[in-house]
Design an enzyme around this catalytic site. Structure first.
Site, PDB file in Angstrom:
ATOM      1  N   CYS A 187      -7.115   6.084   4.689  1.00  0.00           N
ATOM      2  CA  CYS A 187      -5.720   5.684   4.544  1.00  0.00           C
ATOM      3  C   CYS A 187      -4.865   6.097   5.744  1.00  0.00           C
ATOM      4  O   CYS A 187      -4.756   7.282   6.065  1.00  0.00           O
ATOM      5  CB  CYS A 187      -5.146   6.316   3.272  1.00  0.00           C
ATOM      6  SG  CYS A 187      -3.407   5.966   3.060  1.00  0.00           S
TER       7      CYS A 187
ATOM      8  N   GLU B 250       5.543  13.192   1.124  1.00  0.00           N
ATOM      9  CA  GLU B 250       6.447  12.781   0.033  1.00  0.00           C
ATOM     10  C   GLU B 250       6.173  13.617  -1.218  1.00  0.00           C
ATOM     11  O   GLU B 250       7.087  14.116  -1.877  1.00  0.00           O
ATOM     12  CB  GLU B 250       6.221  11.301  -0.327  1.00  0.00           C
ATOM     13  CG  GLU B 250       6.820  10.328   0.652  1.00  0.00           C
ATOM     14  CD  GLU B 250       6.478   8.867   0.317  1.00  0.00           C
ATOM     15  OE1 GLU B 250       6.132   8.556  -0.836  1.00  0.00           O
ATOM     16  OE2 GLU B 250       6.553   8.036   1.233  1.00  0.00           O
TER      17      GLU B 250
ATOM     18  N   GLU C  73       3.060   1.538  -4.215  1.00  0.00           N
ATOM     19  CA  GLU C  73       2.541   1.632  -5.581  1.00  0.00           C
ATOM     20  C   GLU C  73       1.655   2.863  -5.782  1.00  0.00           C
ATOM     21  O   GLU C  73       1.736   3.578  -6.779  1.00  0.00           O
ATOM     22  CB  GLU C  73       1.776   0.370  -5.965  1.00  0.00           C
ATOM     23  CG  GLU C  73       1.804   0.316  -7.441  1.00  0.00           C
ATOM     24  CD  GLU C  73       0.968  -0.685  -8.155  1.00  0.00           C
ATOM     25  OE1 GLU C  73       0.449  -1.621  -7.562  1.00  0.00           O
ATOM     26  OE2 GLU C  73       0.840  -0.467  -9.364  1.00  0.00           O
TER      27      GLU C  73
ATOM     28  N   SER D  78       1.717   5.651  -4.070  1.00  0.00           N
ATOM     29  CA  SER D  78       2.501   6.898  -4.031  1.00  0.00           C
ATOM     30  C   SER D  78       3.306   7.071  -5.316  1.00  0.00           C
ATOM     31  O   SER D  78       3.475   8.192  -5.812  1.00  0.00           O
ATOM     32  CB  SER D  78       3.449   6.905  -2.832  1.00  0.00           C
ATOM     33  OG  SER D  78       2.726   6.669  -1.658  1.00  0.00           O
TER      34      SER D  78
ATOM     35  N   ALA E 250       0.838  -1.200   0.000  1.00  0.00           N
ATOM     36  CA  ALA E 250       0.000   0.000   0.000  1.00  0.00           C
ATOM     37  C   ALA E 250       0.870   1.245   0.000  1.00  0.00           C
ATOM     38  O   ALA E 250       0.498   2.278  -0.536  1.00  0.00           O
ATOM     39  CB  ALA E 250      -0.902   0.011   1.239  1.00  0.00           C
TER      40      ALA E 250
HETATM   41  C1  HEM Z   1      -0.982   8.342  -2.768  1.00  0.00           C
HETATM   42  C2  HEM Z   1      -0.782   7.369  -1.942  1.00  0.00           C
HETATM   43  C3  HEM Z   1      -1.880   6.547  -1.301  1.00  0.00           C
HETATM   44  C4  HEM Z   1      -3.186   6.394  -1.683  1.00  0.00           C
HETATM   45  C5  HEM Z   1      -3.916   7.014  -2.868  1.00  0.00           C
HETATM   46  C6  HEM Z   1      -3.802   5.493  -0.711  1.00  0.00           C
HETATM   47  C7  HEM Z   1      -5.139   5.121  -0.719  1.00  0.00           C
HETATM   48  C8  HEM Z   1      -5.757   4.382   0.260  1.00  0.00           C
HETATM   49  C9  HEM Z   1      -7.176   4.100   0.315  1.00  0.00           C
HETATM   50  C10 HEM Z   1      -8.207   4.549  -0.718  1.00  0.00           C
HETATM   51  C11 HEM Z   1      -7.404   3.373   1.443  1.00  0.00           C
HETATM   52  C12 HEM Z   1      -8.767   2.933   1.972  1.00  0.00           C
HETATM   53  C13 HEM Z   1      -9.309   1.700   1.288  1.00  0.00           C
HETATM   54  C14 HEM Z   1     -10.734   1.378   1.706  1.00  0.00           C
HETATM   55  O1  HEM Z   1     -11.388   2.131   2.423  1.00  0.00           O
HETATM   56  O2  HEM Z   1     -11.221   0.313   1.269  1.00  0.00           O
HETATM   57  C15 HEM Z   1      -6.124   3.171   2.074  1.00  0.00           C
HETATM   58  C16 HEM Z   1      -5.927   2.453   3.238  1.00  0.00           C
HETATM   59  C17 HEM Z   1      -4.706   2.261   3.803  1.00  0.00           C
HETATM   60  N1  HEM Z   1      -3.489   2.799   3.428  1.00  0.00           N
HETATM   61 FE1  HEM Z   1      -3.195   4.019   1.862  1.00  0.00          FE
HETATM   62  N2  HEM Z   1      -2.855   5.124   0.197  1.00  0.00           N
HETATM   63  C18 HEM Z   1      -1.675   5.746  -0.117  1.00  0.00           C
HETATM   64  C19 HEM Z   1      -0.465   5.667   0.549  1.00  0.00           C
HETATM   65  C20 HEM Z   1      -0.250   4.915   1.679  1.00  0.00           C
HETATM   66  C21 HEM Z   1       1.013   4.805   2.388  1.00  0.00           C
HETATM   67  C22 HEM Z   1       2.281   5.569   2.014  1.00  0.00           C
HETATM   68  C23 HEM Z   1       0.813   3.927   3.412  1.00  0.00           C
HETATM   69  C24 HEM Z   1       1.779   3.417   4.457  1.00  0.00           C
HETATM   70  C25 HEM Z   1       3.071   3.483   4.419  1.00  0.00           C
HETATM   71  C26 HEM Z   1      -0.579   3.502   3.371  1.00  0.00           C
HETATM   72  C27 HEM Z   1      -1.173   2.645   4.256  1.00  0.00           C
HETATM   73  C28 HEM Z   1      -2.515   2.359   4.292  1.00  0.00           C
HETATM   74  C29 HEM Z   1      -3.123   1.510   5.301  1.00  0.00           C
HETATM   75  C30 HEM Z   1      -2.394   0.816   6.454  1.00  0.00           C
HETATM   76  C31 HEM Z   1      -4.495   1.442   5.007  1.00  0.00           C
HETATM   77  C32 HEM Z   1      -5.550   0.630   5.724  1.00  0.00           C
HETATM   78  C33 HEM Z   1      -6.334   1.509   6.664  1.00  0.00           C
HETATM   79  C34 HEM Z   1      -7.486   0.761   7.305  1.00  0.00           C
HETATM   80  O3  HEM Z   1      -8.052  -0.161   6.731  1.00  0.00           O
HETATM   81  O4  HEM Z   1      -7.815   1.137   8.428  1.00  0.00           O
HETATM   82  N3  HEM Z   1      -1.182   4.116   2.306  1.00  0.00           N
HETATM   83  N4  HEM Z   1      -5.136   3.799   1.353  1.00  0.00           N
END
Ligand code: HEM
Length: 417
Positions: A368, A377, A261, A263, A258
């Site tokens: 997220c 970043e 890709e 980012s 997560a």
């Molecule tokens: C542009 C970059 C990113 C985008 C567009 C993005 C997008 C998302 C989205 C849409 C979700 C929610 C999915 C859902 O509700 O079904 C999510 C969850 C999550 N993201 Fe990201 N993400 C990004 C970067 C990151 C980074 C850098 C990390 C960690 C190093 C991260 C860690 C997580 C985690 C741990 C969740 C799960 C949260 C939960 O279920 O409580 N993400 N992300």
């Protein structure tokens, strides 16, 4: 106000007929410009039935309603993934254990356990490291005069950062990239047998890799930084509960996937959109303070994750349409982010847009966890890149991957002027 008359990508033709649209079998020109199809769906068929009985949801308010009601709209994927992967498959194990695809109370417990990794203090500590990495890539660009932005910059930065964060040696990043791609590709609505096999193999290898790494860290604790997520998470407790070994491995795999890709694509799209809009580069140069709203606009305009899914736990409705218990919906973030009811002139890329309540990081309990890190970043990368090379140029049209869930740029050739 409606979306007609505007186009998703600059200079594209009017909206197509979407009466027969099926997310499981999209037209071949969908990937070049999904926004034309999504605008037509949003206006003509906002809750649209697919051939397998699932629904495509494209309006902003309807997506928000589902995100905000996790009791009715579950994130758990067992019922979807058992027929897709087989319930003994490694892909099934991974995608039904990672935090993003769990519901309360499991979700609440797991999320609480790794919240420490994303505190303001933890993120601030990363800032100088990110700045140094960006400077290194830009030095290289200055030396060579041109580069594939994806390979030399937007892939490298997030994976270095997330590997540092977890405590995974940066030298293993190419291997991790391959696994991540195979595991995330398995989330596409349609899969080939080969993609299926690659995904399963990737989960097995990734798990073994992390198991060995954790064992090594436990044998040589002095090698670990006191803040790295891998070791802290292995020992973390919340309300007297710890993660099982399997939960730990799958949360680490999920974070590594997560965390890079998405980012990577945010950075590539940001550069591409700016290079297509030279006026916006000038605007940023005149007012560098716009970088924060620029980051939000990049995220809105080209959502790195275009689709999120939920499944109804009881009989309910969405957008006024009855939905029986057990209905799967595809919330099309990419469409909601361009809903004219929420965003005036939505197909215009405007780095000063305010307000900009896009859904690219989701909303509600699953929002997220890494959003502040991703935003940091991007802000550092764009400020430094356009500050140092205001005459940056695009050498060729970008190569866009034929993937529906992730909006991926494969190559983006740029040159300094
Ligand atoms: C542009 C970059 C990113 C985008 C567009 C993005 C997008 C998302 C989205 C849409 C979700 C929610 C999915 C859902 O509700 O079904 C999510 C969850 C999550 N993201 Fe990201 N993400 C990004 C970067 C990151 C980074 C850098 C990390 C960690 C190093 C991260 C860690 C997580 C985690 C741990 C969740 C799960 C949260 C939960 O279920 O409580 N993400 N992300």
């Amino acid at each position: 106000m409606n979306g007609f008359g505007s186009t998703g990508e600059q200079g594209m033709s009017p909206h197509p007929d979407v009466t027969e649209f099926d997310l499981l079998d999209v037209p071949s020109d969908y990937f070049a410009d999904p926004y034309r199809y999504l605008a037509a769906l949003r206006e003509c068929s906002p809750i649209h039935r697919n051939s397998d009985g699932t629904f495509v949801v494209t309006r902003y308010d309807d997506c928000v309603a589902a995100y905000r009601d996790p009791d009715t709209w579950s994130s758990e994927k067992k019922a979807d993934f058992a027929p897709k992967f087989g319930n003994a498959a490694p892909l099934y194990e991974h995608h039904t254990t990672s935090v993003v695809f769990t519901d309360a109370p499991n979700h609440t417990r797991i999320r609480k356990l790794f919240q420490f990794a994303f505190t303001r203090r933890a993120l601030t500590a990363f800032e100088p490291r990110i700045a140094r990495l960006v400077d290194t890539y830009l030095d290289h660009l200055e030396d060579t005069g041109e580069m594939d932005m994806v390979e030399e910059f937007s892939f490298k930065l997030p994976i270095e950062v997330v590997c540092d964060m977890l405590g995974v040696p940066g030298c293993d990043r190419d291997m991790i990239r391959g696994w991540a791609l195979a595991i995330l590709t398995a989330l596409e609505p349609m899969l080939t047998t080969e993609q299926h096999a690659d995904g399963n193999r990737a989960v097995i290898e990734f798990k073994q890799y992390l198991r060995d790494l954790i064992r090594h860290r436990r044998s040589f604790p002095d090698e670990a930084s006191p803040t790295e997520v891998l070791t802290v998470l292995a020992d973390a407790e919340a309300d007297g509960e710890r993660l099982t070994e399997l939960e730990l491995l799958h949360q680490c795999i999920f974070m590594l996937n997560a965390g890079h890709e998405t980012s990577t694509n945010m950075l590539s799209h940001g550069v591409h959109e700016m290079l297509r809009s030279p006026g916006e580069i000038r605007r940023l140069a005149e007012n560098p303070g716009l970088v924060a709203s620029m980051v939000e606009e990049v995220l809105r305009y080209q959502a790195p994750i275009q689709i999120n899914n939920r499944r109804s736990t009881k009989d309910t409705e969405i957008g006024g349409l009855p939905m029986p218990a057990g209905t799967t919906v595809h919330m099309i973030v990419a469409a909601a982010n361009r809903d004219p009811r929420q965003f005036p002139d939505p197909d215009r890329f405007d780095i000063a847009r305010r307000p900009n309540r896009h859904l690219s990081f989701g909303l509600g309990v699953h929002i997220c966890a890494g959003n502040s890190l991703a935003r940091m970043e991007a802000a550092i990368a764009f400020r430094k890149l356009f500050g140092r090379f205001p005459g940056l140029q695009l050498m060729a049209p970008p190569e866009i991957a034929a993937r529906m869930r992730f909006r991926e740029i494969r190559h983006l050739h740029i040159a300094v002027n």
